[in-house]
Design a protein around this motif. Sequence first.
Motif: not given
Length: 303
Positions: A268-278
Amino acid sequence: MQKFGRWLSIAFFAVTVFVARAGGTYSHVTVDKYPDADAVLVDSVEETRYRPDGTYVSEDYNTVKILTEKGRREESVISLSFNARYGTAKILEVKVTSADGTVRDVDFAKTTKEATDNSSVSANIYDPMDRKIVCTIPGLKIGDVVFYRTRKEVKMSRVKDHYANISVFEWTCPILKQTVRIIAPKDRPLKRMAVRNPLGNVKYSSKTLADGSVEHVWVAKDSPQAFAEPDTPPLYKVVQNLYVSTADDWQTISKWYWDLCVPHLSKTTPAISNQVSKIVASCGEKAGDYDKISAIYKWVAQE
Protein backbone atom coordinates in the motif's frame (compact mmCIF):
# COMPACT_ATOMS: atom_id res chain seq x y z
CA MET A 1 6.07 -14.67 -37.61
CA GLN A 2 6.54 -15.60 -41.29
CA LYS A 3 5.81 -19.24 -40.44
CA PHE A 4 2.61 -18.16 -38.69
CA GLY A 5 1.59 -16.15 -41.74
CA ARG A 6 2.19 -19.13 -44.05
CA TRP A 7 -0.02 -21.28 -41.84
CA LEU A 8 -2.84 -18.75 -42.10
CA SER A 9 -2.69 -18.91 -45.88
CA ILE A 10 -2.98 -22.70 -45.75
CA ALA A 11 -5.62 -22.88 -43.01
CA PHE A 12 -7.88 -20.26 -44.58
CA PHE A 13 -7.67 -22.01 -47.94
CA ALA A 14 -10.47 -24.25 -46.68
CA VAL A 15 -12.67 -21.19 -46.43
CA THR A 16 -12.33 -20.18 -50.09
CA VAL A 17 -15.27 -22.36 -51.04
CA PHE A 18 -17.31 -20.60 -48.38
CA VAL A 19 -16.21 -17.19 -49.66
CA ALA A 20 -17.07 -18.18 -53.21
CA ARG A 21 -20.64 -18.75 -52.10
CA ALA A 22 -20.86 -15.25 -50.63
CA GLY A 23 -22.62 -14.05 -53.78
CA GLY A 24 -25.55 -16.48 -53.48
CA THR A 25 -29.13 -15.22 -53.04
CA TYR A 26 -30.23 -18.18 -50.86
CA SER A 27 -33.69 -18.14 -52.43
CA HIS A 28 -34.80 -21.01 -50.18
CA VAL A 29 -34.42 -18.76 -47.12
CA THR A 30 -37.73 -16.90 -46.96
CA VAL A 31 -39.94 -15.20 -44.39
CA ASP A 32 -42.55 -17.93 -44.99
CA LYS A 33 -40.07 -20.59 -43.90
CA TYR A 34 -38.79 -18.52 -40.97
CA PRO A 35 -41.80 -16.43 -39.89
CA ASP A 36 -40.31 -15.38 -36.53
CA ALA A 37 -36.96 -14.27 -37.93
CA ASP A 38 -35.88 -10.83 -39.12
CA ALA A 39 -32.67 -12.25 -40.58
CA VAL A 40 -31.05 -15.66 -40.97
CA LEU A 41 -27.37 -16.50 -40.52
CA VAL A 42 -27.02 -18.85 -43.46
CA ASP A 43 -23.32 -19.59 -43.09
CA SER A 44 -20.59 -18.75 -40.59
CA VAL A 45 -16.97 -19.82 -40.25
CA GLU A 46 -14.67 -18.90 -37.36
CA GLU A 47 -10.99 -19.72 -37.98
CA THR A 48 -8.51 -19.42 -35.08
CA ARG A 49 -4.93 -20.39 -34.50
CA TYR A 50 -3.38 -19.67 -31.15
CA ARG A 51 0.26 -19.66 -30.10
CA PRO A 52 1.78 -21.40 -27.04
CA ASP A 53 1.75 -18.08 -25.15
CA GLY A 54 -2.04 -17.77 -25.57
CA THR A 55 -2.01 -15.03 -28.21
CA TYR A 56 -3.95 -15.71 -31.39
CA VAL A 57 -5.32 -14.59 -34.74
CA SER A 58 -8.95 -15.22 -35.65
CA GLU A 59 -10.92 -14.53 -38.81
CA ASP A 60 -14.70 -14.72 -39.07
CA TYR A 61 -16.73 -15.14 -42.27
CA ASN A 62 -20.48 -14.48 -41.99
CA THR A 63 -23.32 -14.52 -44.51
CA VAL A 64 -26.70 -13.13 -43.43
CA LYS A 65 -29.96 -12.88 -45.37
CA ILE A 66 -32.35 -10.02 -44.59
CA LEU A 67 -36.03 -10.97 -44.28
CA THR A 68 -37.81 -7.95 -42.73
CA GLU A 69 -37.51 -4.19 -42.29
CA LYS A 70 -36.29 -4.69 -38.72
CA GLY A 71 -33.66 -7.08 -40.01
CA ARG A 72 -32.61 -4.56 -42.66
CA ARG A 73 -32.08 -1.87 -40.02
CA GLU A 74 -30.19 -4.17 -37.66
CA GLU A 75 -27.94 -5.72 -40.30
CA SER A 76 -27.11 -2.30 -41.78
CA VAL A 77 -24.59 -1.94 -38.96
CA ILE A 78 -21.61 -4.22 -38.33
CA SER A 79 -20.14 -3.83 -34.84
CA LEU A 80 -16.85 -5.34 -33.69
CA SER A 81 -15.70 -5.00 -30.06
CA PHE A 82 -12.17 -5.47 -28.70
CA ASN A 83 -9.84 -4.23 -25.98
CA ALA A 84 -6.89 -2.22 -27.30
CA ARG A 85 -4.80 -3.23 -24.29
CA TYR A 86 -4.78 -6.81 -25.56
CA GLY A 87 -5.06 -6.60 -29.33
CA THR A 88 -6.65 -5.23 -32.48
CA ALA A 89 -9.69 -5.81 -34.68
CA LYS A 90 -10.48 -5.02 -38.31
CA ILE A 91 -13.28 -5.30 -40.82
CA LEU A 92 -11.67 -6.79 -43.93
CA GLU A 93 -14.45 -7.17 -46.46
CA VAL A 94 -18.16 -6.42 -46.94
CA LYS A 95 -20.26 -7.55 -49.90
CA VAL A 96 -23.98 -7.29 -50.61
CA THR A 97 -25.87 -9.57 -53.00
CA SER A 98 -29.28 -8.31 -54.15
CA ALA A 99 -32.28 -10.50 -54.91
CA ASP A 100 -31.44 -10.47 -58.65
CA GLY A 101 -27.95 -11.83 -57.97
CA THR A 102 -26.07 -8.57 -58.42
CA VAL A 103 -23.03 -8.38 -56.12
CA ARG A 104 -21.53 -5.11 -54.93
CA ASP A 105 -18.47 -4.44 -52.82
CA VAL A 106 -19.13 -2.04 -49.97
CA ASP A 107 -16.55 0.71 -49.47
CA PHE A 108 -16.71 0.15 -45.72
CA ALA A 109 -13.74 2.43 -45.02
CA LYS A 110 -15.95 5.44 -45.73
CA THR A 111 -18.55 4.45 -43.13
CA THR A 112 -16.34 2.82 -40.48
CA LYS A 113 -15.68 4.56 -37.18
CA GLU A 114 -13.83 3.52 -34.03
CA ALA A 115 -15.05 4.69 -30.64
CA THR A 116 -14.98 3.80 -26.96
CA ASP A 117 -17.23 0.84 -26.14
CA ASN A 118 -19.26 1.89 -23.10
CA SER A 119 -21.18 -1.37 -22.70
CA SER A 120 -19.26 -2.25 -19.52
CA VAL A 121 -20.61 0.87 -17.80
CA SER A 122 -23.72 -1.15 -16.94
CA ALA A 123 -21.44 -3.21 -14.67
CA ASN A 124 -20.18 0.00 -13.05
CA ILE A 125 -16.81 -0.38 -14.78
CA TYR A 126 -15.32 2.00 -17.32
CA ASP A 127 -12.26 1.07 -19.35
CA PRO A 128 -11.26 3.55 -22.10
CA MET A 129 -9.31 0.71 -23.77
CA ASP A 130 -12.60 -1.07 -24.55
CA ARG A 131 -13.09 -0.14 -28.19
CA LYS A 132 -15.73 -0.72 -30.83
CA ILE A 133 -15.50 -0.58 -34.62
CA VAL A 134 -18.82 0.26 -36.29
CA CYS A 135 -19.45 0.03 -40.03
CA THR A 136 -22.66 1.22 -41.72
CA ILE A 137 -23.82 -0.54 -44.89
CA PRO A 138 -25.67 1.91 -47.16
CA GLY A 139 -28.50 0.93 -49.47
CA LEU A 140 -29.37 -2.40 -47.85
CA LYS A 141 -32.77 -3.84 -48.83
CA ILE A 142 -35.07 -6.61 -47.68
CA GLY A 143 -34.02 -9.79 -49.49
CA ASP A 144 -30.37 -8.76 -49.68
CA VAL A 145 -27.59 -11.08 -48.53
CA VAL A 146 -24.73 -9.51 -46.57
CA PHE A 147 -21.30 -11.13 -46.44
CA TYR A 148 -18.62 -9.73 -44.16
CA ARG A 149 -15.17 -10.85 -43.07
CA THR A 150 -13.48 -9.65 -39.89
CA ARG A 151 -10.18 -10.26 -38.16
CA LYS A 152 -9.05 -10.11 -34.53
CA GLU A 153 -5.51 -10.44 -33.24
CA VAL A 154 -4.81 -10.82 -29.54
CA LYS A 155 -1.22 -9.81 -28.84
CA MET A 156 -1.33 -10.31 -25.08
CA SER A 157 -3.29 -13.13 -23.46
CA ARG A 158 -5.56 -12.45 -20.50
CA VAL A 159 -3.98 -15.34 -18.60
CA LYS A 160 -0.30 -15.74 -19.37
CA ASP A 161 0.50 -18.78 -21.51
CA HIS A 162 -3.14 -19.83 -21.79
CA TYR A 163 -5.85 -19.61 -24.44
CA ALA A 164 -9.59 -19.77 -23.83
CA ASN A 165 -12.68 -18.78 -25.78
CA ILE A 166 -16.45 -19.06 -26.00
CA SER A 167 -18.39 -19.52 -29.26
CA VAL A 168 -22.17 -19.54 -29.46
CA PHE A 169 -23.99 -22.07 -31.65
CA GLU A 170 -27.44 -20.54 -31.14
CA TRP A 171 -28.67 -16.96 -31.30
CA THR A 172 -31.67 -14.68 -31.83
CA CYS A 173 -31.81 -15.64 -35.49
CA PRO A 174 -31.86 -19.11 -37.08
CA ILE A 175 -28.39 -20.43 -37.96
CA LEU A 176 -28.29 -22.79 -40.94
CA LYS A 177 -24.62 -23.72 -40.70
CA GLN A 178 -21.83 -22.67 -38.38
CA THR A 179 -18.23 -23.90 -38.23
CA VAL A 180 -15.63 -23.25 -35.55
CA ARG A 181 -12.10 -24.33 -36.42
CA ILE A 182 -9.25 -24.03 -33.89
CA ILE A 183 -5.62 -24.96 -34.52
CA ALA A 184 -3.90 -25.87 -31.25
CA PRO A 185 -0.08 -25.90 -31.13
CA LYS A 186 1.69 -29.09 -30.12
CA ASP A 187 3.22 -27.40 -27.05
CA ARG A 188 -0.07 -25.97 -25.74
CA PRO A 189 -2.97 -28.36 -26.46
CA LEU A 190 -6.58 -27.75 -25.58
CA LYS A 191 -7.29 -29.38 -22.22
CA ARG A 192 -10.98 -28.59 -21.85
CA MET A 193 -13.68 -28.61 -24.53
CA ALA A 194 -17.40 -28.63 -23.81
CA VAL A 195 -20.63 -27.89 -25.68
CA ARG A 196 -22.98 -26.53 -23.04
CA ASN A 197 -26.79 -26.37 -23.24
CA PRO A 198 -26.56 -28.84 -26.15
CA LEU A 199 -29.22 -29.12 -28.85
CA GLY A 200 -27.71 -32.27 -30.33
CA ASN A 201 -26.77 -30.71 -33.67
CA VAL A 202 -23.03 -30.13 -33.16
CA LYS A 203 -20.53 -32.57 -34.70
CA TYR A 204 -16.89 -32.59 -33.59
CA SER A 205 -13.80 -33.88 -35.37
CA SER A 206 -10.04 -33.48 -35.02
CA LYS A 207 -6.83 -34.39 -36.78
CA THR A 208 -3.11 -33.99 -36.21
CA LEU A 209 -1.32 -31.83 -38.78
CA ALA A 210 2.18 -32.28 -40.19
CA ASP A 211 3.77 -29.88 -37.70
CA GLY A 212 2.23 -31.70 -34.73
CA SER A 213 -0.51 -29.15 -34.11
CA VAL A 214 -4.09 -30.37 -33.81
CA GLU A 215 -7.02 -29.07 -35.83
CA HIS A 216 -10.30 -29.11 -33.89
CA VAL A 217 -13.53 -28.58 -35.83
CA TRP A 218 -17.09 -28.15 -34.60
CA VAL A 219 -19.96 -27.90 -37.09
CA ALA A 220 -23.55 -27.06 -36.16
CA LYS A 221 -26.43 -27.22 -38.62
CA ASP A 222 -29.96 -25.83 -38.34
CA SER A 223 -29.70 -24.22 -34.92
CA PRO A 224 -33.16 -22.86 -34.04
CA GLN A 225 -33.85 -19.25 -33.20
CA ALA A 226 -33.45 -18.37 -29.52
CA PHE A 227 -35.91 -16.04 -27.82
CA ALA A 228 -34.71 -13.92 -24.91
CA GLU A 229 -36.89 -13.79 -21.81
CA PRO A 230 -37.13 -11.00 -19.23
CA ASP A 231 -34.45 -10.93 -16.53
CA THR A 232 -32.47 -13.87 -17.88
CA PRO A 233 -28.66 -14.01 -17.60
CA PRO A 234 -26.64 -12.80 -20.62
CA LEU A 235 -27.91 -14.70 -23.63
CA TYR A 236 -24.55 -16.22 -24.56
CA LYS A 237 -24.56 -18.08 -21.23
CA VAL A 238 -27.93 -19.78 -21.69
CA VAL A 239 -27.87 -20.69 -25.40
CA GLN A 240 -25.91 -23.57 -26.89
CA ASN A 241 -22.25 -22.61 -26.65
CA LEU A 242 -18.75 -24.00 -26.93
CA TYR A 243 -16.17 -23.49 -24.18
CA VAL A 244 -12.49 -24.27 -24.86
CA SER A 245 -9.42 -23.76 -22.67
CA THR A 246 -5.80 -24.82 -22.35
CA ALA A 247 -6.06 -24.78 -18.54
CA ASP A 248 -6.38 -28.10 -16.75
CA ASP A 249 -8.90 -26.86 -14.18
CA TRP A 250 -10.12 -23.86 -12.19
CA GLN A 251 -7.35 -24.39 -9.64
CA THR A 252 -4.87 -23.41 -12.36
CA ILE A 253 -6.68 -20.13 -12.93
CA SER A 254 -7.08 -19.53 -9.20
CA LYS A 255 -3.35 -19.97 -8.61
CA TRP A 256 -2.53 -17.58 -11.46
CA TYR A 257 -4.82 -14.93 -10.01
CA TRP A 258 -3.48 -15.46 -6.48
CA ASP A 259 0.10 -15.05 -7.67
CA LEU A 260 -0.97 -11.95 -9.57
CA CYS A 261 -2.62 -10.28 -6.57
CA VAL A 262 -0.66 -11.35 -3.49
CA PRO A 263 2.59 -9.47 -4.26
CA HIS A 264 0.59 -6.24 -4.30
CA LEU A 265 -1.48 -6.75 -1.16
CA SER A 266 1.28 -5.64 1.22
CA LYS A 267 2.44 -2.73 -0.94
CA THR A 268 0.00 0.00 0.00
CA THR A 269 1.68 3.20 -1.18
CA PRO A 270 1.24 6.71 0.29
CA ALA A 271 -0.68 7.69 -2.81
CA ILE A 272 -3.20 4.89 -2.26
CA SER A 273 -3.52 5.69 1.45
CA ASN A 274 -4.08 9.38 0.72
CA GLN A 275 -6.72 8.61 -1.91
CA VAL A 276 -8.56 6.26 0.45
CA SER A 277 -8.53 8.96 3.16
CA LYS A 278 -10.03 11.47 0.74
CA ILE A 279 -12.78 9.08 -0.34
CA VAL A 280 -13.67 8.15 3.25
CA ALA A 281 -13.69 11.81 4.33
CA SER A 282 -16.09 12.69 1.50
CA CYS A 283 -18.63 10.25 2.95
CA GLY A 284 -19.15 12.40 6.09
CA GLU A 285 -18.70 11.71 9.78
CA LYS A 286 -21.90 9.66 10.11
CA ALA A 287 -21.05 7.24 7.30
CA GLY A 288 -20.85 3.59 8.24
CA ASP A 289 -18.40 0.99 6.98
CA TYR A 290 -20.75 -0.07 4.17
CA ASP A 291 -21.01 3.50 2.86
CA LYS A 292 -17.23 3.90 2.93
CA ILE A 293 -16.63 0.58 1.18
CA SER A 294 -19.23 1.46 -1.47
CA ALA A 295 -17.58 4.82 -2.08
CA ILE A 296 -14.14 3.23 -2.47
CA TYR A 297 -15.55 0.61 -4.84
CA LYS A 298 -17.28 3.27 -6.95
CA TRP A 299 -14.09 5.29 -7.23
CA VAL A 300 -12.04 2.24 -8.28
CA ALA A 301 -14.65 1.13 -10.81
CA GLN A 302 -15.21 4.53 -12.42
CA GLU A 303 -11.95 6.39 -11.94
